[in-house]
Design a protein around this motif. Sequence first.
Motif, short mmCIF file in Angstrom:
data_model
loop_
_atom_site.label_atom_id
_atom_site.label_comp_id
_atom_site.label_asym_id
_atom_site.label_seq_id
_atom_site.Cartn_x
_atom_site.Cartn_y
_atom_site.Cartn_z
N VAL A 1 0.96 -1.17 0.07
CA VAL A 1 0.08 -0.16 -0.12
C VAL A 1 0.78 1.24 0.01
N LEU B 1 -9.94 2.26 7.33
CA LEU B 1 -8.63 1.30 6.97
C LEU B 1 -7.97 1.11 8.07
N ILE C 1 -5.27 -1.75 7.79
CA ILE C 1 -4.54 -1.55 6.39
C ILE C 1 -3.79 -0.27 6.61
N THR D 1 1.65 -1.64 4.20
CA THR D 1 0.96 -2.95 4.33
C THR D 1 1.25 -4.00 3.24
N LEU E 1 -0.06 -6.73 1.05
CA LEU E 1 -1.13 -7.48 0.67
C LEU E 1 -1.31 -8.22 -0.81
N ILE F 1 -3.71 -10.35 4.09
CA ILE F 1 -2.45 -9.76 4.81
C ILE F 1 -1.86 -10.67 5.37
#
Lengths: 221, 221
Positions: free
Chosen positions: A158, A172, A177, A181, A183, A199
């Motif tokens: 992210v 979030l 998140i 992060t 994922l 995640i």
Amino acid sequence: MLNYTTSEENYIKAIYRLQSADGMVTTNELAAEIQAKPASITDMMKKLKAKKLLNYQPYQGFRLNAEGFKVALMIVRRHRLWEFFLAEKLKFTWDEVHEVAEELEHVSNKKLIDKLDEYLGFPRKDPHGDPIPDANGKIEISKKICLSELPLNTIAVVASVGDQSSEILELLEHKKIAIGTKLEVKKKFEFDNSIEIKINRHPILTISEQLAKNIFVNYGE
Amino acid sequence: MLNYTTSEENYIKAIYRLQSADGMVTTNELAAEIQAKPASITDMMKKLKAKKLLNYQPYQGFRLNAEGFKVALMIVRRHRLWEFFLAEKLKFTWDEVHEVAEELEHVSNKKLIDKLDEYLGFPRKDPHGDPIPDANGKIEISKKICLSELPLNTIAVVASVGDQSSEILELLEHKKIAIGTKLEVKKKFEFDNSIEIKINRHPILTISEQLAKNIFVNYGE
DNA sequence: TTATTTTTTTAGCTTTGTCTAAATTTATTT
DNA sequence: AAATAAATTTAGACAAAGCTAAAAAAATAA
């Protein structure tokens, strides 16, 4: 590589950010990006053209030439190394880091930056997943796209959030998140364009289309 | 505490350096210190007076007031913390450190400096032996004198060298005396004003009067 | 194709921080 | 105490980087 003023560096950096592979950058675009009036942009473009950092013909827009590009990469290098330092060593959170790095990036001592790089262990990416150019200006390519466009089973990081409202931040936070992060998308549903992501070893999360369009991620080597 | 320009900060810092407990600083003194023309000093003194950082009456010299002093201490704090960081973490040598810190000190984000302080373990002195003001501007007193004036059996830290010639540097290198070296004077000889010093567990060294007058040390709590 | 709108540039002004040269004040000599 | 010298300030200029308002060029619409 000469030294440039803070102001010049901010223009160069902004043009770098705006100029995609092909296109020209326009005066109004850059004015919006930099929060200045178009007249100020024209002034600076003349100056940077005189310093042979970009191509510019009145009324035709501009783009960095090879030299300008090299300068831009060094500014990006400084910025991202400081960001890494601030997060990794000083324990700043990722939303605080950018603003401070905006100041530190203009300290242009080459040895400082190269030693900082070494101290940090020559990181290749900052925790946004954005690649850090090396001392020679070499940079790994990585693509920034929104989460709804991320292919299945591709690990991404992210990098930023489109909408900055407190509502989205609340959501979030709830879903754990944050910037940095890691994922991957495990499923996409055509019905409502919702997606399921994973995640690390956490349970699967469902993300609405609306949310996915506001999360930008970096992926690729 | 407001923000000041790099130029304002450099003037404040220089006045702080020049102003001893009692005396006023004069226009010419500051001009020499800052490498600027006297006319520029006068201009800036008007500006800093308007910002209530110093007392200034035309033709009478100037000195920082309480607020100006506080600002100066914060600049000194930033400078010395960066020096410490550069030497300790990035392994700069002590002669390289000052110049880079001159740039970094103007990045005035308070949180950055406080977190840097914490990261470094709240150092009380930089390796010149110069004290580092804490987040509240508190600073330990320490005196900088030349080696020939150092009392017997008092541990002190080499802070700077008067003459910067390659001859003196060669001699200092030979004797393994560098900035940051801890030493104490064990004997003084009236005949030629030579002295004998001790560094850690190394053998006793003899220092001529000429050399002793060019080595400045910090000592005291 | 002409008219209108949008974009960009030019011209001229402002502030910051510097300078030079001239004027003024203070200090030092005789 | 005058005269001279030194230090300081004032006045006016300049470059950088921004601005506003007007002019010019390019793009779009009628």
